[in-house]
Design a protein around this motif. Structure first.
Motif, short mmCIF file in Angstrom:
data_model
loop_
_atom_site.label_atom_id
_atom_site.label_comp_id
_atom_site.label_asym_id
_atom_site.label_seq_id
_atom_site.Cartn_x
_atom_site.Cartn_y
_atom_site.Cartn_z
N ARG A 255 0.82 -1.21 0.00
CA ARG A 255 0.00 0.00 0.00
C ARG A 255 0.86 1.27 0.00
O ARG A 255 0.36 2.34 -0.35
CB ARG A 255 -0.91 0.01 1.23
N LEU A 256 2.12 1.16 0.40
CA LEU A 256 3.02 2.30 0.46
C LEU A 256 4.20 2.09 -0.48
O LEU A 256 5.35 2.41 -0.16
CB LEU A 256 3.52 2.51 1.89
N ALA A 257 3.91 1.57 -1.66
CA ALA A 257 4.97 1.17 -2.59
C ALA A 257 5.82 2.34 -3.05
O ALA A 257 6.95 2.14 -3.52
CB ALA A 257 4.34 0.47 -3.81
N GLY A 258 5.34 3.57 -2.92
CA GLY A 258 6.12 4.71 -3.37
C GLY A 258 7.18 5.17 -2.39
O GLY A 258 7.95 6.08 -2.69
N LEU A 259 7.25 4.52 -1.22
CA LEU A 259 8.24 4.89 -0.21
C LEU A 259 9.35 3.84 -0.13
O LEU A 259 9.17 2.69 -0.55
CB LEU A 259 7.56 5.02 1.16
N THR A 260 10.48 4.24 0.42
CA THR A 260 11.58 3.31 0.66
C THR A 260 11.43 2.76 2.07
O THR A 260 11.77 3.43 3.06
CB THR A 260 12.94 4.02 0.51
N ILE A 261 10.88 1.56 2.17
CA ILE A 261 10.53 0.99 3.48
C ILE A 261 11.67 0.12 3.99
O ILE A 261 12.13 -0.80 3.31
CB ILE A 261 9.23 0.18 3.38
N VAL A 262 12.11 0.43 5.21
CA VAL A 262 13.19 -0.32 5.86
C VAL A 262 12.68 -0.83 7.21
O VAL A 262 12.49 -0.04 8.14
CB VAL A 262 14.43 0.57 6.07
N PRO A 263 12.43 -2.14 7.33
CA PRO A 263 12.01 -2.67 8.63
C PRO A 263 13.20 -2.92 9.54
O PRO A 263 14.27 -3.35 9.09
CB PRO A 263 11.33 -3.99 8.25
N VAL A 264 13.03 -2.61 10.83
CA VAL A 264 14.04 -2.92 11.84
C VAL A 264 13.38 -3.74 12.93
O VAL A 264 12.17 -3.64 13.16
CB VAL A 264 14.70 -1.65 12.43
N ALA A 265 14.16 -4.57 13.60
CA ALA A 265 13.60 -5.52 14.55
C ALA A 265 12.89 -4.84 15.71
O ALA A 265 11.79 -5.24 16.11
CB ALA A 265 14.69 -6.46 15.06
N ASP A 266 13.51 -3.81 16.27
CA ASP A 266 12.93 -3.09 17.41
C ASP A 266 13.78 -1.84 17.64
O ASP A 266 14.60 -1.48 16.79
CB ASP A 266 12.86 -3.97 18.67
N GLY A 267 13.61 -1.22 18.80
CA GLY A 267 14.32 0.02 19.07
C GLY A 267 15.64 -0.14 19.80
O GLY A 267 16.28 0.87 20.13
N ARG A 268 16.09 -1.38 20.06
CA ARG A 268 17.31 -1.55 20.85
C ARG A 268 18.55 -1.02 20.16
O ARG A 268 19.36 -0.31 20.77
CB ARG A 268 17.49 -3.03 21.20
N ALA A 269 18.71 -1.36 18.87
CA ALA A 269 19.91 -0.89 18.16
C ALA A 269 19.91 0.63 18.08
O ALA A 269 20.96 1.27 18.23
CB ALA A 269 19.97 -1.50 16.76
N GLY A 270 18.75 1.22 17.86
CA GLY A 270 18.67 2.67 17.81
C GLY A 270 18.98 3.31 19.15
O GLY A 270 19.64 4.35 19.22
N ALA A 271 18.49 2.70 20.23
CA ALA A 271 18.79 3.23 21.56
C ALA A 271 20.28 3.17 21.85
O ALA A 271 20.85 4.10 22.45
CB ALA A 271 18.00 2.46 22.61
N VAL A 272 20.94 2.10 21.43
CA VAL A 272 22.40 2.01 21.59
C VAL A 272 23.08 3.11 20.80
O VAL A 272 24.01 3.78 21.29
CB VAL A 272 22.90 0.62 21.15
N ALA A 273 22.63 3.33 19.56
CA ALA A 273 23.23 4.39 18.74
C ALA A 273 23.06 5.75 19.40
O ALA A 273 23.98 6.58 19.41
CB ALA A 273 22.60 4.38 17.35
N LEU A 274 21.88 6.00 19.97
CA LEU A 274 21.63 7.29 20.64
C LEU A 274 22.48 7.42 21.91
O LEU A 274 22.95 8.51 22.24
CB LEU A 274 20.15 7.41 20.97
N ALA A 275 22.68 6.30 22.61
CA ALA A 275 23.54 6.35 23.80
C ALA A 275 24.98 6.63 23.42
O ALA A 275 25.69 7.38 24.10
CB ALA A 275 23.44 5.02 24.56
N ARG A 276 25.43 6.05 22.32
CA ARG A 276 26.81 6.28 21.89
C ARG A 276 27.01 7.74 21.47
O ARG A 276 28.10 8.29 21.64
CB ARG A 276 27.17 5.33 20.75
N LEU A 277 25.96 8.36 20.90
CA LEU A 277 26.06 9.79 20.59
C LEU A 277 26.32 10.61 21.85
O LEU A 277 27.03 11.61 21.81
CB LEU A 277 24.79 10.26 19.90
N LEU A 278 25.75 10.18 22.97
CA LEU A 278 25.96 10.90 24.23
C LEU A 278 27.42 10.82 24.70
O LEU A 278 27.86 11.67 25.47
CB LEU A 278 25.05 10.33 25.31
N THR A 279 28.15 9.82 24.23
CA THR A 279 29.55 9.68 24.63
C THR A 279 30.49 10.40 23.68
O THR A 279 31.71 10.37 23.87
CB THR A 279 29.96 8.19 24.70
N GLY A 280 29.95 11.00 22.61
CA GLY A 280 30.79 11.73 21.66
C GLY A 280 31.06 11.02 20.37
O GLY A 280 31.74 11.56 19.50
#
Length: 337
Positions: free
Chosen positions: A305-330
Motif C-alpha cells: 500500500r506504500l509502494a512509493g516509499l523506501t521501506i526499511v524494517p528494523v527488529a525493534d528500538g534496541r539498536a537505535g537506543a544504543v546508537a543514541l547512547a553512543r552519541l551521548l559519549t561523543g
C-alpha cells in the motif's frame, strides 16, 4: 578531568520500552557491539504505574549489565512508548525519566548521561546507516508515526493511546476480535471462528461456546457466552486485549473472512497514519513493532500500500537506543555500525 578518549572507553545501555515488554542492551561504547541483553514486562510510560515501570526497567537492565560492569556505564538512552523527548514537562517524559532514574540508582549505575526518547525516535535511529531525516512507524501494541528531522521528531501522527487511538495496532486488533465475537453472538455480525477462540482465551465456560462444525447454537448458550465474556474482558487491564491479536492472525491464515477483514482495516489505519505526515515519493520509512518489523504479519500488505516509499524494517528500538547512547559519549553516527 577525564579526556574525551577515556570517556569513550566503557559501556553504553540502550533500552526499548514498549507496550508489551521492556528490553535492554549493554554495548561497547567504542564499536556498539552487544555484550549483554535483558527483558522484562511492559514499559509504556503513560499506562504502566511508576513503581512497576521502574521495576521492569531495573529487571531488564540488571539482566543485561553484570554487577561488576555497572560502574563503567558511560551513557544510557531509552526509547519509551508513551513518552517524548520534548517538551521537558510532557507527562510521559516526566514519568519515564523518574522511573529510569530510580531503576539506574537501584542498580548503582550513576552516569549523568541519561536521555529519554520516544519509541519512534529509537526505532528510526536503528536504521542502517543511522539516517538523520525521514519517517518512522511503530506498529506494535499501539501505533505512532513521526517525521524525523535531525534525529528529532518534527511532526507526529497517532500515538494517542488505547482509549483514543492506536488504530491498527495490536490492541485495536484484539479489541476488534472481541467485538466481532460479540456481534456474532447476537446476530449483528457474521459467523467467525473468533467467537470460539476469543472465548477460550478469556476463559469462557466450554459448554457455552459455539458448537464445533457449525451446529445449532441455542439462544440460552449464546446468552451464557455473552454473560461470561463481558466480565472476563472488563476484569483485565484494557491493554491486555492486545493479547488476542494473534488469534486474528491465525484465523485469517485459515481464511476466516471476518479476521481477514480486521487485518485489511488495520493496514488501512496504518497507511492513514503514515499519509498524515505527507510523505514524499521515495522517502525513507523505517518501520518496526510486532506487526511491521522484519517478518511482521502486516509488513507485506503495508509495503504494497506504500509502494512509493523506501521501506526499511528494523527488529525493534534496541539498536537505535544504543546508537543514541553512543552519541551521548561523543561518537559520531558514522562511528556506529
Amino acid at each position: 578531568m577525564k579526556s574525551d578518549a577515556n570517556r569513550r572507553d566503557g559501556w553504553v545501555v540502550g533500552i526499548d520500552a514498549g507496550g508489551t515488554r521492556t528490553r535492554a542492551v549493554l554495548a561497547d561504547a567504542r564499536d556498539g557491539q552487544v555484550r549483554g541483553e535483558g527483558e522484562a514486562g511492559p514499559g509504556n510510560a503513560l499506562t504502566v504505574p511508576g513503581p512497576e515501570l521502574a521495576a521492569h526497567l531495573a529487571e531488564a537492565v540488571a539482566s543485561a549489565v553484570p554487577a561488576a560492569m555497572r560502574g563503567q556505564v558511560l551513557a544510557v538512552a531509552a526509547g519509551f512508548a508513551g513518552a517524548a523527548r520534548a517538551p521537558e514537562e510532557e507527562r510521559g517524559r516526566v514519568r519515564a525519566r523518574a522511573a529510569l532514574g530510580a531503576a539506574l540508582s537501584r542498580l548503582g549505575i550513576r552516569t549523568g548521561a541519561v536521555e529519554v526518547h520516544s519509541d519512534v525516535e529509537a526505532a528510526f535511529a536503528g536504521a542502517p546507516g543511522r539516517p538523520a531525516d525521514g519517517l518512522a512507524l511503530v506498529a506494535g501494541t499501539g501505533v505512532v508515526a513521526a517525521r524525523i528531522v535531525g534525529r528529532v521528531p518534527a511532526a507526529t501522527s497517532g500515538g494517542d493511546g488505547w482509549l483514543l487511538g492506536d488504530d491498527g495496532g495490536g490492541f485495536w486488533i484484539g479489541r476488534e476480535a472481541t467485538r466481532a465475537a460479540l456481534r456474532a453472538v447476537d446476530g449483528r455480525g457474521g459467523p467467525t471462528v473468533l467467537t470460539a477462540t476469543v472465548g477460550r482465551a478469556l476463559g469462557v465456560a466450554a459448554d457455552t461456546l459455539p458448537p464445533a462444525g457449525g451446529g445449532c447454537w441455542a439462544p440460552a448458550r449464546r446468552a451464557a457466552y455473552r454473560a461470561g465474556l463481558l466480565p472476563a474482558v472488563l476484569d483485565r487491564p484494557p491493554v491486555r486485549l492486545a493479547d488476542l491479536a494473534p488469534l486474528v492472525l491465525e484465523a485469517a491464515a485459515d481464511n476466516d473472512l471476518v479476521a481477514r477483514g480486521i487485518l485489511r482495516e488495520a493496514v488501512a489505519h496504518l497507511v492513514l497514519t503514515v499519509h498524515a505526515l505527507r510523505p514524499r515519493p521515495g522517502e525513507l520509512l523505517v518501520v518496526t513493532g510486532g506487526l511491521t518489523a522484519p517478518d511482521g504479519p502486516l509488513l507485506t500488505p503495508l509495503a504494497a500500500r506504500l509502494a512509493g516509499l523506501t521501506i526499511v524494517p528494523v527488529a525493534d528500538g534496541r539498536a537505535g537506543a544504543v546508537a543514541l547512547a553512543r552519541l551521548l559519549t561523543g561518537h559520531r553516527p558514522a562511528d556506529t555500525p
